[in-house]
Write a protein that holds these residues in place. Structure first.
Motif, mmCIF file in Angstrom:
data_model
loop_
_atom_site.group_PDB
_atom_site.id
_atom_site.type_symbol
_atom_site.label_atom_id
_atom_site.label_comp_id
_atom_site.label_asym_id
_atom_site.label_seq_id
_atom_site.Cartn_x
_atom_site.Cartn_y
_atom_site.Cartn_z
ATOM 1 N N GLY A 51 0.714 -1.122 0.037
ATOM 2 C CA GLY A 51 0.056 -0.022 -0.184
ATOM 3 C C GLY A 51 0.695 1.176 0.105
ATOM 4 O O GLY A 51 0.445 2.244 -0.689
ATOM 5 N N ARG A 52 1.837 1.134 0.500
ATOM 6 C CA ARG A 52 2.945 2.469 0.543
ATOM 7 C C ARG A 52 3.892 2.404 -0.439
ATOM 8 O O ARG A 52 4.098 3.638 -1.080
ATOM 9 N N THR A 53 4.083 1.356 -1.195
ATOM 10 C CA THR A 53 4.982 1.160 -2.448
ATOM 11 C C THR A 53 4.396 1.395 -3.682
ATOM 12 O O THR A 53 4.919 2.033 -4.508
ATOM 13 N N ARG A 55 1.347 3.145 -5.579
ATOM 14 C CA ARG A 55 0.226 4.082 -5.478
ATOM 15 C C ARG A 55 -0.708 4.100 -6.671
ATOM 16 O O ARG A 55 -0.404 3.513 -7.950
ATOM 17 N N HIS A 56 -1.915 4.291 -6.574
ATOM 18 C CA HIS A 56 -3.148 4.023 -7.449
ATOM 19 C C HIS A 56 -2.660 4.589 -8.617
ATOM 20 O O HIS A 56 -2.922 4.394 -9.757
ATOM 21 N N GLU A 57 -2.249 6.125 -8.258
ATOM 22 C CA GLU A 57 -2.175 7.007 -9.646
ATOM 23 C C GLU A 57 -1.072 6.726 -10.488
ATOM 24 O O GLU A 57 -0.779 7.005 -11.592
ATOM 25 N N ASP A 58 -0.069 5.753 -9.916
ATOM 26 C CA ASP A 58 1.216 5.169 -10.768
ATOM 27 C C ASP A 58 0.621 3.857 -11.440
ATOM 28 O O ASP A 58 1.412 3.365 -12.242
ATOM 29 N N HIS A 83 -5.518 -3.154 -5.194
ATOM 30 C CA HIS A 83 -5.299 -2.347 -6.573
ATOM 31 C C HIS A 83 -6.282 -2.951 -7.797
ATOM 32 O O HIS A 83 -6.415 -4.406 -7.659
#
Length: 169
Positions: A51-53, A55-58, A83
């Motif tokens: 979750g930290r590694t 990101r949805h936008e990536d 995701h």
């Protein structure tokens, strides 16, 4: 952060970090009815790390996630839960661990953003990386010659179909 670097931190920090990790283990295992911790021959990715590694936008809808040496499926579960990958794939050498991973996914399929999850029993040294994979998780499943051969399979996939590929190691 390596375990060695952790020894230079105050003892209160190390105790708090271990307590948080233990709490996360309990919380996630119970919340989702999972069996992903305990002895399995390889270290499991820490909860919350993906979750930290990632990101949805990536990520894009065509992205495909691969967990190399998936063990009991913690990384596969987290990737599919967090995701909307086109698909999530995991494989491990141990049929017993893959069976546990499959039970974990089956038990929680209704909670997953990505419903297309595939689990395989395979040897990382010889298993061909699918040519649509765009994100690969390698979380300490093996070393030495197996690791080198696994990297070679990844590069072969990139040679067959050039694309952006993220490696989480």
């Amino acid at each position: 952060m390596s375990a060695h670097a952790d020894t230079h931190r105050p003892i209160s920090y190390r105790i708090r970090r271990r307590a948080t990790a233990s709490f996360d283990e309990l919380l996630f295992e119970r919340r989702f009815g999972l069996e992903t911790s305990g002895p399995c021959g390889s270290e499991s990715i820490r909860w919350r790390l993906l979750g930290r590694t990632l990101r949805h936008e990536d990520l894009a809808p065509h992205d495909v996630f691969l967990d190399v040496g998936c063990g009991k499926g913690r990384g596969v579960f987290e990737a599919a839960r967090l995701h909307s990958f086109q698909r999530v794939v995991g494989f491990d050498l141990s049929p017993e661990l893959v069976a546990v991973a499959q039970r974990n996914i089956d038990r929680n399929i209704h909670r997953l953003r990505c419903q297309r999850v595939e689990l395989h029993t395979a040897d990382a040294a010889t298993w061909p990386v699918p040519d649509d994979v765009t994100v690969i998780l390698v979380y300490n499943p093996f070393g030495g010659g197996t690791f080198e051969a696994s990297l070679a399979r990844m590069l072969e996939s990139l040679d067959r179909r050039p694309r952006q590929l993220r490696l989480i190691y």
